[in-house]
Design an enzyme around this catalytic site. Structure first.
Site, short mmCIF file in Angstrom:
data_model
loop_
_atom_site.label_atom_id
_atom_site.label_comp_id
_atom_site.label_asym_id
_atom_site.label_seq_id
_atom_site.Cartn_x
_atom_site.Cartn_y
_atom_site.Cartn_z
N GLU A 2 0.86 -1.20 0.00
CA GLU A 2 0.00 0.00 0.00
C GLU A 2 0.89 1.24 0.00
O GLU A 2 1.76 1.37 0.86
CB GLU A 2 -0.94 -0.02 1.22
N CYS A 62 -15.58 7.21 0.63
CA CYS A 62 -16.91 7.82 0.48
C CYS A 62 -17.29 8.65 1.70
O CYS A 62 -18.20 9.47 1.65
CB CYS A 62 -17.98 6.75 0.31
N ASP A 68 -12.08 0.04 -8.06
CA ASP A 68 -12.09 1.24 -8.90
C ASP A 68 -11.18 1.15 -10.12
O ASP A 68 -11.22 2.03 -10.97
CB ASP A 68 -11.67 2.47 -8.08
#
Lengths: 462, 462
Positions: free
Chosen positions: B41, B51, B294
């Site tokens: 990461e 969100c 995504d």
């Protein structure tokens, strides 16, 4: 055919949701030169929301007239010969006529012939034959008149104890109404838990939430009599082993199909006493008689058998369908999946499909799962806990039913399951459903999907 | 296979929703003796709700950490070798290895081999190459770091003018956030109306509602530059024909799949630049590489073609599915119907299925209807207007899409349409849906059913 060759006469018995929806839709399709419409209604009102009565009694709805979707005058202005305060006393199927009596006029009454008949006689509340049941202060809440009488009693009563008999939809909604009016409310219920339309484990959550609101919940209790005072008014409700003080008693025990006329006319009734119809809402075996709403049985698409459900939304759909068919168009009612939503103060209750005992009765083997989740993302303000129980068929994984008890944002989530039931989806298919997600509206996995995921695992294990 | 015969190594690129869901699910299925999991990461955080950033910026969510579902430490405690602040710079597909670099350490980096690879690189925000775009005071809101930087700016800024560039979901949610923080907000939008995920007639309703909240809505406007002051900070946003003062500028223009690594590795990309996968979320043509979230394109079940949708709920589902498959179980993702919900203050916005232009592009002929209804029975307190637009296929009447703009209780009604789309229902079938009805929750005809009824008539007429 009537003797007037061109013009047919449609007679409607019952001027509420089904009857007047049918009248309106038929009128939309056929003008008065082609179709005469005569509608008989026993009461003074037409087309009102009986479902709204608890909110009028509770004060959230200020005026009775707000519950009336369309007045008798409005119907008459659309060339519907609406006769209120007029009771139909007999259906002569062979003679194609009905006998009616003006409740304020001539007792003998008169016969009216029909080419097509709609029976929309609705339901009548269960009113157990108990000592004291007719005493002043004891109220049903089926009609606007009932609601007005109850409100009059509430205004005249100084005492602050209310007992609601029954803990189904009407019972719990009336409990809320009485709380809004400042009463100390006791709900006396024959079942092991309130809301017998849920499984008992989910009903337990309703019990706990209602207790938490200060409502005294008495389950497993049979009312034996209504005790009256020296003035003859109700003063308490007695069960086998206790008495509950009651300045007002509300009966919310449920309803039965009002099919006395139909039974006397020899029309086909189902196990729960409702009329049996075909897909076009025509009474089975009768070409020119239709029926719908609270006086019919409907096909339960999940169990495959008929049941009685008194609910305004079905009554309106039935009326629409009957009006279309009577008016020469074509429409059918496929059946129901048994969806119902309700609330008690901020508690929301929903169910669709089969309970455990329904599934057993239908010969279905199943797994059940219960999950807790929230109405919004956990970090979003107002996220409220909800419990979702899901039943899925063993082996196939087909969804059989969903029950939800929670707070704001819980109840209408059941609609997802209602559509999935209608479509015959498996819980596996449901896990992939593309439901709306944003933090104010749902956790990233919608609670219904969380339940579906757990149900998939249970089906595999079981 | 790795040289260690029994133990496989799963390498994951990207530690957010898809990557860490996949890691968690794989770990549930296989213990560390059977499966080694290495996750890279780039940032410091894992598994957070992007969100939720607008609500953190707006102050409804108090602390950044509330948005973090699972910390790096929590993942590591479950035997996941999570390497944060570590960037993967290359995928060597033939050599089955990835090259990674510790952003705080040795610049040369190192190679790590894999047996199975998950690409979960997410999306990157569109950042137009405009003069001034990199000036202090101009902020994206893609990552927790972005959110923190924006909050720092808001705290340090005395001026009260904010400009949001873009009027999609991120744009309108950021407009709300800035209103909560006391800013005078201008939303500058390239499209004819805000919310281009809706048809323009529905976008118009959003425009009007946002204007009514005091937000300055500038449509049809291309931002040409960010003007800066003497201190080098943003002071205004310029379009072709106007300037809007801006003490802070928020970029909410949308995102693109972050697939640079995948493209360089020769993996298959779709028209919008997202990776193409099969039903099991495996990259097409590659047995041991999965992708989701995504950075992939998904099958739109209504149009039958692929599209890119960046949404946390899909990302989580993909991760779950990938983890199942990588862990030796079996799961598939059938596709989406394009459901999205959002809100701006008390305005709720929802859509599912195809817009008019999507339907045209898919070669579908259709009818559209738009209705107004209310969230509750009209007489029930809080009943709020909503507008529902519905598209149905010409001739067949198959549901193609629904858009809803309203207030409380509007958005999640779109779920009914999402399930109906998934099931391939016609609008005629929808009219009979057994949706939950009670006055606090719905009019007797649910707004979605009102739209379906009107759509049935339009299909018959058209």
């Amino acid at each position: 055919m009537s003797t007037d060759t061109a013009r047919e006469r449609l007679v409607i018995i019952g001027g509420d949701a089904t009857g007047m929806s049918a009248a309106s839709q038929a009128r939309r399709l056929k003008g008065p030169d082609d179709l005469e419409i005569v509608a008989f209604e026993r009461g003074r009102f037409t087309s009102y929301s009986a479902c709204g009565i608890p909110y009028w009694v509770g004060g959230q709805v200020a005026e009775r007239d707000e519950l009336i979707a369309r007045t008798p005058e409005e119907h008459r202005a659309r060339d519907i010969d609406l006769r209120t305060r007029t009771e139909v006393t007999e259906i002569d199927v062979a003679g194609r006529r009905v006998h009616a009596r003006d409740l304020d006029g001539d007792k003998a009454g008169y016969w009216t012939s029909y080419d097509k008949l709609v029976i929309a006689t609705g339901a009548r509340p269960v009113r157990p034959d108990l000592p004291g049941i007719d005493a002043p202060g004891v109220h049903g809440v089926q009609t606007l008149g009932d609601g007005q009488a109850l409100l009059d009693t509430l205004r005249a009563t100084e005492g602050r104890h209310a007992v609601v008999v029954g803990a189904g939809y009407i019972g719990v909604e009336m409990a809320e109404a009485l709380i809004h009016r400042g009463y100390e409310v006791t709900v006396v219920n024959r079942g092991a838990e309130p809301m017998s339309t849920l499984d008992a484990d989910m009903g337990r959550l309703v019990h706990e939430a209602m207790s938490g609101m200060g409502i005294t919940m008495v389950d497993d209790a049979e009312v034996t009599k209504i005790l009256t005072g020296d003035d003859g008014r109700a003063r308490a409700v007695a069960t086998d082993d206790a008495e509950y003080p009651a300045d007002v008693v509300v009966l919310g025990i449920g309803v039965r199909p009002e099919t006395t006329l139909a039974r006397e006319a020899g029309l086909p009734l189902g196990a729960s006493g409702g009329l049996l119809t075909d897909r076009s809402m025509r009474v089975r075996g009768y070409d020119d008689i239709w029926s719908g709403g609270d006086c019919v049985e409907v096909l339960d698409l999940v169990s495959g058998s008929e049941r009685h459900i008194a609910l305004g939304t079905h009554a309106n759909k039935h009326g629409q369908i009957i009006g279309s068919n009577v008016g020469g168009d074509y429409a059918t009612f496929p059946g129901v999946v048994g969806t119902a939503v309700s609330k008690v103060c901020d508690l929301e209750i929903a169910r669709t499909g089969l309970r455990e005992k329904d599934a057993r009765r239908a010969g279905l083997q199943f797994v059940t799962v219960t999950i807790e989740s929230t109405s919004r993302a956990g970090y979003y303000p107002g996220a409220a806990l909800m419990t979702v129980k899901m039943l899925a068929e063993r082996r196939t994984g087909r969804l059989l039913g969903v029950q939800i008890v929670g707070r704001e944002g819980a109840a209408k989530r059941v609609d997802v399951a209602a559509v999935a039931l209608t479509a015959g989806m498996t819980v596996d298919q449901m896990t992939a459903l593309d439901l709306g997600y944003a933090p104010p509206f749902s956790p990233v996995w919608d609670p219904v999907l969380v339940a579906a995921r757990k149900a998939v695992a249970a089906v595999r294990a079981g």
